[in-house]
Scaffold this active site. Sequence first.
Site, PDB file in Angstrom:
ATOM      1  N   HIS A  74       0.825  -1.209   0.000  1.00 36.17           N
ATOM      2  CA  HIS A  74       0.000   0.000   0.000  1.00 36.17           C
ATOM      3  C   HIS A  74       0.865   1.268   0.000  1.00 36.17           C
ATOM      4  O   HIS A  74       2.046   1.222  -0.335  1.00 36.17           O
ATOM      5  CB  HIS A  74      -0.980  -0.029   1.167  1.00 36.17           C
ATOM      6  CG  HIS A  74      -1.690  -1.342   1.273  1.00 36.17           C
ATOM      7  ND1 HIS A  74      -2.606  -1.783   0.349  1.00 36.17           N
ATOM      8  CD2 HIS A  74      -1.591  -2.347   2.202  1.00 36.17           C
ATOM      9  CE1 HIS A  74      -3.051  -2.981   0.686  1.00 36.17           C
ATOM     10  NE2 HIS A  74      -2.451  -3.362   1.801  1.00 36.17           N
ATOM     11  N   GLU A 112      -1.995   0.366   8.254  1.00 36.38           N
ATOM     12  CA  GLU A 112      -1.166  -0.736   7.763  1.00 36.38           C
ATOM     13  C   GLU A 112      -0.006  -0.232   6.915  1.00 36.38           C
ATOM     14  O   GLU A 112       1.113  -0.738   7.022  1.00 36.38           O
ATOM     15  CB  GLU A 112      -2.015  -1.713   6.949  1.00 36.38           C
ATOM     16  CG  GLU A 112      -1.204  -2.889   6.412  1.00 36.38           C
ATOM     17  CD  GLU A 112      -1.892  -3.648   5.303  1.00 36.38           C
ATOM     18  OE1 GLU A 112      -1.253  -4.535   4.721  1.00 36.38           O
ATOM     19  OE2 GLU A 112      -3.064  -3.347   5.001  1.00 36.38           O
ATOM     20  N   HIS A 167       2.904  -7.082   4.790  1.00 38.29           N
ATOM     21  CA  HIS A 167       1.542  -6.611   5.008  1.00 38.29           C
ATOM     22  C   HIS A 167       1.086  -6.965   6.421  1.00 38.29           C
ATOM     23  O   HIS A 167       1.768  -7.675   7.155  1.00 38.29           O
ATOM     24  CB  HIS A 167       0.580  -7.296   4.020  1.00 38.29           C
ATOM     25  CG  HIS A 167       0.685  -6.789   2.620  1.00 38.29           C
ATOM     26  ND1 HIS A 167      -0.243  -5.953   2.048  1.00 38.29           N
ATOM     27  CD2 HIS A 167       1.616  -7.034   1.661  1.00 38.29           C
ATOM     28  CE1 HIS A 167       0.100  -5.695   0.797  1.00 38.29           C
ATOM     29  NE2 HIS A 167       1.229  -6.345   0.538  1.00 38.29           N
ATOM     30  N   GLU A 243       1.723 -11.793   5.727  1.00 30.90           N
ATOM     31  CA  GLU A 243       0.675 -11.114   6.506  1.00 30.90           C
ATOM     32  C   GLU A 243       1.067 -11.314   7.966  1.00 30.90           C
ATOM     33  O   GLU A 243       0.900 -12.389   8.533  1.00 30.90           O
ATOM     34  CB  GLU A 243      -0.697 -11.725   6.230  1.00 30.90           C
ATOM     35  CG  GLU A 243      -1.242 -11.448   4.841  1.00 30.90           C
ATOM     36  CD  GLU A 243      -1.853 -10.057   4.692  1.00 30.90           C
ATOM     37  OE1 GLU A 243      -1.706  -9.239   5.629  1.00 30.90           O
ATOM     38  OE2 GLU A 243      -2.466  -9.798   3.652  1.00 30.90           O
TER      39      GLU A 243
END
Length: 279
Positions: A74, A112, A167, A243
Amino acid sequence: MVTVRRCLSLLLVSLVLGACSAPEPGGPTATPQAANSPTETDDSRTRAANSPTRAANTTTRAANTPVVVLDPGHNGGNASHPAAINRQVPAGRGRSKACNTTGTATEDGYPEHAFNLDVARRVGEQLGERGIEVAYTRTEDDGVGPCVHERARIGNEHDADAVVSIHADGATDPGAHGFHLAYSAPPLNEAQGEPTLRLVEALREGMRDAGFPVADYLGEHGLSGRDDLAGMNLSTRPSALVECGNMRNPEEAAAMSSAEGRRRYAAAIAAGILAYLGR
């Protein structure tokens, strides 16, 4: 006596002839000096010729240095540029998907995208200290993108030994917790096969050894093969997506929001990468 005189005469003649044939100052004496110039030039050429050899050796050493591309998921400016991040881009397997997304956040608002970049930087520092060349898909947290297909391209262009996307998940169930690793499955090329499986397994062990629990809500033993992740599908290098945990889980959110927690996540990821590289 006659012989002695004859020898002396011959000696005198030789001296006279030698004096007559001697070069005048400032005349042909410059010729030997000029003749030395090509020698000096040849030396210079030899040194110049050696330079590419040294450069080639440097290139060889660089080629032998592992390269890792870190992909912090992101970006901080994504939310304010919906048209840019919602445009469709190639996603592999004949599909397309949005350029990027905003990512998730903890209930307290820690984003995040900030977590991803901070952990990636910490991982990069640790790898750099071990002599590994590190590149990033982004280095700031106020931009837009890059798009998912561009992130894959960066890893491919660096001919990376490993590409690791960082992430944090946003599962709606606050009780869901633990890390998992996503990768492209079924594989689309050789790099997505055995090398990628070794990478995700090394990362899983690095996370486990650091005390992080395996996800209890998706994946199998912490591994999740996916066919919908563009960054993985389009990669021609061993690639994995970590993750780190669920940002909606209070305990994991607290860890991710703290510098010490991010240090632990980074150390675990770095350990997994180093194990994969045999370092």
